[in-house]
Design a protein around this motif. Structure first.
Motif, PDB file in Angstrom:
ATOM      1  N   LEU A 128      15.445  -3.100  12.706  1.00 51.47           N
ATOM      2  CA  LEU A 128      14.926  -4.334  12.305  1.00 51.47           C
ATOM      3  C   LEU A 128      14.414  -4.030  10.773  1.00 51.47           C
ATOM      4  N   SER A 129      14.613  -5.221  10.161  1.00 46.44           N
ATOM      5  CA  SER A 129      13.800  -5.089   8.653  1.00 46.44           C
ATOM      6  C   SER A 129      12.531  -5.541   9.162  1.00 46.44           C
ATOM      7  N   ASP A 130      11.813  -5.441   8.099  1.00 46.38           N
ATOM      8  CA  ASP A 130      10.097  -5.413   7.965  1.00 46.38           C
ATOM      9  C   ASP A 130       9.911  -7.091   8.652  1.00 46.38           C
ATOM     10  N   VAL A 131      10.629  -7.986   7.968  1.00 44.77           N
ATOM     11  CA  VAL A 131      10.609  -9.522   8.351  1.00 44.77           C
ATOM     12  C   VAL A 131      10.799  -9.588   9.565  1.00 44.77           C
ATOM     13  N   GLU A 132      11.784  -9.044  10.196  1.00 44.51           N
ATOM     14  CA  GLU A 132      12.226  -9.295  11.662  1.00 44.51           C
ATOM     15  C   GLU A 132      11.256  -8.723  12.490  1.00 44.51           C
ATOM     16  N   ALA A 133      10.616  -7.463  12.216  1.00 43.91           N
ATOM     17  CA  ALA A 133       9.767  -6.830  13.038  1.00 43.91           C
ATOM     18  C   ALA A 133       8.354  -7.325  13.044  1.00 43.91           C
ATOM     19  N   ALA A 134       8.259  -8.201  12.275  1.00 43.36           N
ATOM     20  CA  ALA A 134       6.717  -8.804  11.829  1.00 43.36           C
ATOM     21  C   ALA A 134       6.864 -10.190  12.976  1.00 43.36           C
ATOM     22  N   ARG A 154     -12.001   5.296  10.993  1.00 37.75           N
ATOM     23  CA  ARG A 154     -12.832   5.958  11.619  1.00 37.75           C
ATOM     24  C   ARG A 154     -11.841   6.960  12.328  1.00 37.75           C
ATOM     25  N   ALA A 155     -12.535   8.019  12.891  1.00 39.52           N
ATOM     26  CA  ALA A 155     -11.658   8.763  14.092  1.00 39.52           C
ATOM     27  C   ALA A 155     -10.935   7.639  15.064  1.00 39.52           C
ATOM     28  N   GLY A 156      -9.724   8.150  15.345  1.00 38.44           N
ATOM     29  CA  GLY A 156      -8.740   7.381  16.116  1.00 38.44           C
ATOM     30  C   GLY A 156      -8.074   6.140  15.564  1.00 38.44           C
ATOM     31  N   GLU A 157      -8.393   5.916  14.424  1.00 38.38           N
ATOM     32  CA  GLU A 157      -7.937   4.886  13.428  1.00 38.38           C
ATOM     33  C   GLU A 157      -6.677   5.209  12.500  1.00 38.38           C
ATOM     34  N   VAL A 158      -5.848   4.371  12.030  1.00 43.85           N
ATOM     35  CA  VAL A 158      -5.073   4.705  11.081  1.00 43.85           C
ATOM     36  C   VAL A 158      -5.021   3.402  10.096  1.00 43.85           C
ATOM     37  N   LEU A 159      -4.759   3.775   8.754  1.00 41.77           N
ATOM     38  CA  LEU A 159      -4.617   2.739   7.528  1.00 41.77           C
ATOM     39  C   LEU A 159      -3.334   2.417   7.567  1.00 41.77           C
ATOM     40  N   LEU A 160      -3.023   1.102   7.895  1.00 43.08           N
ATOM     41  CA  LEU A 160      -1.762   0.435   7.624  1.00 43.08           C
ATOM     42  C   LEU A 160      -1.502  -0.328   6.384  1.00 43.08           C
ATOM     43  N   ARG A 161      -0.256   0.126   5.942  1.00 45.54           N
ATOM     44  CA  ARG A 161       0.277  -0.895   4.543  1.00 45.54           C
ATOM     45  C   ARG A 161       1.187  -1.948   5.304  1.00 45.54           C
ATOM     46  N   ILE A 162       0.547  -3.259   5.495  1.00 41.17           N
ATOM     47  CA  ILE A 162       1.231  -4.442   5.794  1.00 41.17           C
ATOM     48  C   ILE A 162       2.441  -4.578   4.983  1.00 41.17           C
ATOM     49  N   HIS A 163       3.820  -4.798   5.504  1.00 39.50           N
ATOM     50  CA  HIS A 163       4.894  -5.322   4.709  1.00 39.50           C
ATOM     51  C   HIS A 163       5.139  -6.727   4.913  1.00 39.50           C
ATOM     52  N   ALA A 164       5.149  -7.130   6.249  1.00 44.01           N
ATOM     53  CA  ALA A 164       5.156  -8.602   6.429  1.00 44.01           C
ATOM     54  C   ALA A 164       4.456  -9.073   7.780  1.00 44.01           C
ATOM     55  N   THR A 165       4.303 -10.339   7.732  1.00 42.49           N
ATOM     56  CA  THR A 165       3.426 -10.900   9.019  1.00 42.49           C
ATOM     57  C   THR A 165       4.404 -12.151   9.271  1.00 42.49           C
TER      58      THR A 165
END
Length: 336
Positions: A133-139, A26-37
């Protein structure tokens, strides 16, 4: 857009992920592609036991993520497609002291979380990922990192201070890193000599094995020549708080950030708290501004989080099980 997600209908073990349509932005939102958690003790309490309040079902769990912006909604100006970002733990807590409204929403609790490949979130809760940072570290940053950052900030840790940090889990090792960034002397506790040795390699100045010294406040007193510690980062709760109080100097500070050893203290020395004029502060993660401040400091100091083990997306339950063994050193991460 399709998302592969762990959707749970009630507390228990995680089932296999399913493919479903990603929620529309919706307005004000973004779609994220999650790489790590990454896995937090909070995720266990919510997903496995259902002990956390205000959970609604069905739900995609987990609050932490390292992500890339892939679509931008109307009115979004703070991020662009391709940006690497992390979502803040409390998407409604912008800055300052916590409020009921600011604490009312957590990804993975009241709304779907990050154990999926794609998710829509408010752009206001996003913070740029430190580039090194890598994606793993940033998560690992959103929950454990911010918890440690705010705990050290509220204690006003500075050069010359002695800080006691309990254990070698995610929050504890972040606190070790941030206290050393501030120029403090760090005393690290654990029941494992091997973990204490690794902690010394990360900068801990003194270590205490509480398996051999259950009354470890006496060791803190010896290390500080009887003065006591300026700050204690208490992650244990029920079975550690009394020792934390006895470890603190007159006018010292205790940050209560966890309860992995129990929720209630069987022996709370309130007279010692009064006599020492100790400040005790409960702290639950932090605000969006706290997250941004932490990420800037991490970028400046080129700090890297400690990651114990990385699991593939299809082994999310195995990642939770590994956390519960308490054999980990640092964070447990999952790649998408």
């Amino acid at each position: 857009m399709q998302s592969v997600a762990y959707v749970i209908d009630k507390p228990g073990r995680l089932s296999k992920p399913i493919t479903r349509a990603a929620a529309g932005r919706r307005a004000g939102e973004v779609l994220l592609r999650i790489h790590a958690t990454s896995v937090n003790y909070k995720d266990y309490l919510g997903v496995v036991t259902g002990e956390l309040p205000d959970l609604t079902w069905p739900r995609v769990p987990f609050a932490d993520a390292s992500a890339e912006v892939v679509e931008v909604g109307d009115g979004v100006a703070n991020v662009s497609i391709g940006d690497r970002v992390i979502p803040s733990f409390f998407p409604k807590w912008q800055a300052g002291d916590p409020t009921a409204d600011g604490l009312s929403l957590i990804h993975g609790d009241q709304v779907d979380g990050m154990l999926q490949t794609h998710v829509c979130v408010s752009s206001a809760c996003l913070v740029p990922t430190p580039a090194h940072l890598s994606d793993v570290e940033a998560a690992t940053l959103g929950c454990a990192g911010v918890t440690a950052w705010r705990a050290c900030s509220k204690a006003s840790v500075k050069p010359g201070h002695t800080v006691v940090i309990q254990g070698t889990g995610g929050v504890s090792l972040f606190a070790l890193g941030f206290a050393k960034m501030a120029g403090a002397t760090v005393v690290l506790t654990s029941s494992s000599d091997a973990k204490l040795e690794r902690g010394r390699a990360l900068g801990a100045d003194h270590t205490i094995n509480y398996g051999r010294i259950p009354e470890w406040s006496t060791a803190v007193s010896d290390i500080t020549d009887g003065r006591g510690a300026d700050a204690i980062i208490d992650v244990g709760g029920g079975h550690t708080l009394a020792q934390s109080v006895r470890s603190a100097r007159i006018g010292g500070h205790i940050a209560c950030v966890g309860f992995v050893s129990g929720r209630e203290s069987a022996e709370f020395p309130n007279v010692v708290v009064m006599a020492k004029n100790i400040t005790m502060v409960g702290s639950t993660v932090g605000s969006i501004d706290d997250t941004a401040d932490m990420c800037r400091a991490i970028d400046v100091h080129k700090f890297r989080p400690s990651v114990d083990r990385v699991f593939p997306f299809g082994e999310a339950q195995e990642a939770v099980d590994h956390l519960l063994t308490q054999g980990h050193f640092g964070k447990v991460s999952i790649t998408m």
